[in-house]
Design a protein around this motif. Structure first.
Motif, short mmCIF file in Angstrom:
data_model
loop_
_atom_site.label_atom_id
_atom_site.label_comp_id
_atom_site.label_asym_id
_atom_site.label_seq_id
_atom_site.Cartn_x
_atom_site.Cartn_y
_atom_site.Cartn_z
N ASP A 136 44.78 -56.72 42.49
CA ASP A 136 45.17 -55.48 43.43
C ASP A 136 44.52 -55.16 44.66
O ASP A 136 44.62 -54.34 45.54
N GLY A 137 43.26 -55.89 44.85
CA GLY A 137 42.38 -55.60 45.81
C GLY A 137 41.45 -56.52 46.35
O GLY A 137 40.67 -57.16 45.57
N GLY A 138 40.88 -56.39 47.75
CA GLY A 138 39.80 -57.21 48.00
C GLY A 138 39.82 -58.71 48.03
O GLY A 138 40.51 -59.41 47.76
N SER A 139 38.41 -59.04 47.92
CA SER A 139 38.43 -60.70 47.87
C SER A 139 37.40 -60.85 46.78
O SER A 139 37.35 -60.21 45.94
N ASP A 140 36.59 -62.02 46.90
CA ASP A 140 35.75 -62.47 45.85
C ASP A 140 34.53 -61.71 45.67
O ASP A 140 33.36 -62.13 45.93
N LEU A 141 34.76 -60.30 45.27
CA LEU A 141 33.71 -59.28 45.16
C LEU A 141 32.97 -59.26 43.94
O LEU A 141 31.83 -58.76 43.49
N SER A 142 33.79 -59.67 43.07
CA SER A 142 33.25 -59.76 41.41
C SER A 142 32.48 -61.23 41.21
O SER A 142 32.47 -62.21 42.18
N PHE A 143 31.61 -61.09 40.21
CA PHE A 143 30.55 -62.38 40.09
C PHE A 143 30.25 -62.34 38.70
O PHE A 143 30.13 -61.50 37.91
N SER A 144 29.72 -63.52 38.37
CA SER A 144 29.07 -63.81 37.11
C SER A 144 27.56 -64.73 37.36
O SER A 144 27.95 -65.52 38.19
N LEU A 145 26.74 -64.18 36.87
CA LEU A 145 25.39 -64.63 37.37
C LEU A 145 24.85 -65.12 35.87
O LEU A 145 24.66 -64.13 34.91
N ALA A 146 24.51 -66.30 35.74
CA ALA A 146 23.79 -66.83 34.22
C ALA A 146 22.46 -67.13 34.84
O ALA A 146 21.93 -67.99 35.69
N ILE A 147 21.28 -66.52 33.89
CA ILE A 147 20.15 -66.75 34.12
C ILE A 147 19.49 -67.37 32.98
O ILE A 147 19.44 -66.68 31.77
N MET A 148 18.97 -68.66 32.87
CA MET A 148 18.78 -69.38 31.79
C MET A 148 17.35 -70.26 31.71
O MET A 148 17.05 -70.43 33.10
N ASN A 149 16.68 -70.45 30.74
CA ASN A 149 15.43 -71.56 30.85
C ASN A 149 16.13 -72.71 30.15
O ASN A 149 17.12 -72.95 30.15
N ASP A 150 15.24 -73.59 30.27
CA ASP A 150 15.23 -75.14 29.76
C ASP A 150 16.05 -75.16 28.37
O ASP A 150 16.79 -76.18 28.03
N GLU A 151 15.80 -74.23 27.47
CA GLU A 151 16.23 -74.05 26.02
C GLU A 151 17.56 -73.49 26.05
O GLU A 151 17.99 -73.16 24.98
N LYS A 152 18.10 -72.97 27.32
CA LYS A 152 19.44 -72.55 27.25
C LYS A 152 19.43 -71.04 26.85
O LYS A 152 20.56 -70.64 26.24
N ASP A 153 18.49 -70.49 26.66
CA ASP A 153 18.21 -68.98 26.52
C ASP A 153 18.29 -68.17 27.54
O ASP A 153 17.56 -68.56 28.70
N GLY A 154 18.78 -66.96 27.81
CA GLY A 154 18.62 -65.99 28.85
C GLY A 154 19.90 -65.14 28.65
O GLY A 154 20.13 -64.62 27.61
N ALA A 155 20.49 -64.78 29.89
CA ALA A 155 21.31 -63.73 29.94
C ALA A 155 22.52 -64.03 31.06
O ALA A 155 22.21 -65.02 31.94
N VAL A 156 23.67 -63.43 30.79
CA VAL A 156 24.70 -63.75 31.82
C VAL A 156 25.28 -62.24 32.33
O VAL A 156 25.41 -61.29 31.39
N PHE A 157 25.29 -62.13 33.59
CA PHE A 157 25.59 -60.76 34.14
C PHE A 157 26.95 -61.06 34.83
O PHE A 157 26.94 -62.06 35.54
N SER A 158 27.62 -60.07 34.51
CA SER A 158 29.05 -60.13 35.22
C SER A 158 29.20 -58.60 36.11
O SER A 158 28.78 -57.47 35.56
N GLY A 159 29.60 -58.85 37.23
CA GLY A 159 29.97 -57.64 38.09
C GLY A 159 31.51 -57.71 38.46
O GLY A 159 31.85 -58.61 39.22
N LEU A 160 32.06 -56.65 37.81
CA LEU A 160 33.66 -56.79 38.03
C LEU A 160 33.85 -55.66 39.44
O LEU A 160 33.48 -54.27 38.92
N HIS A 161 34.21 -55.85 40.51
CA HIS A 161 34.64 -55.25 41.55
C HIS A 161 36.00 -54.61 41.60
O HIS A 161 37.05 -55.70 41.52
#
Length: 160
Positions: free
Chosen positions: A102-127
């Motif tokens: 319903d609006g805008g452009s690509d303003l939402s995002f998903s960001l994955a931050i991990m180490n070599d062992e594939k541990d970390g977190a994923v952040f999602s911003g829904l706009h």
């Protein structure tokens, strides 16, 4: 006295002249060797201000020991860094997308931050038009105990 060159004094003079000539040659050889040795001595001693080579050797031995200690310290620090490096969260993956049609452009995002062992977190911003919501999900071995959206999975793949 027609044959003056047969006199014993003549032989003595010739013998002394030969000895003197040999001594001059020997002195020139010794002088060149001494000059070469002096150059080597100056190259070793340099501008240290020390005239005794034993003092130079003792000083160099101390410097070598100090360098060994420094190398051991640096090797220990390097091992510490190398052991910590795989656990650092240095792998990043980000994807931008339009979460709502319903609006805008690509303003939402998903960001994955991990180490070599594939541990970390994923952040999602829904706009959306009215609000932006941010969510975080832990990642262990590339998987999460929470359901992952396709965008979050793609961000994790990019980070790998």
């Amino acid at each position: 006295m027609d044959e003056w060159y047969l006199e014993p004094v003549f032989f003595a003079i010739v013998a002394v002249a030969l000895v003197v000539l040999l001594l001059i040659i020997w002195l020139s050889v010794l002088g060149s060797r001494l000059k070469k040795l002096r150059k080597q001595y100056v190259a070793v001693m340099g501008n240290t201000g020390i005239t005794n080579i034993e003092d130079v050797v003792v000083e160099m031995k101390g410097q070598i020991e100090a360098q060994r200690n420094r190398i051991e310290t640096l090797q220990h620090q390097l091992q510490t860094v190398q052991s910590a490096l795989p656990h650092m969260k240095s792998k990043l993956g980000i994807i931008r997308y339009n979460a709502f049609s319903d609006g805008g452009s690509d303003l939402s995002f998903s960001l994955a931050i991990m180490n070599d062992e594939k541990d970390g977190a994923v952040f999602s911003g829904l706009h959306s038009r009215d609000n932006t919501y941010v969510y975080a999900k832990p990642i262990e071995k590339g998987q999460s105990s929470y359901p992952l959206t396709p965008e979050e999975r793609k961000a994790i793949e990019i980070a790998k």
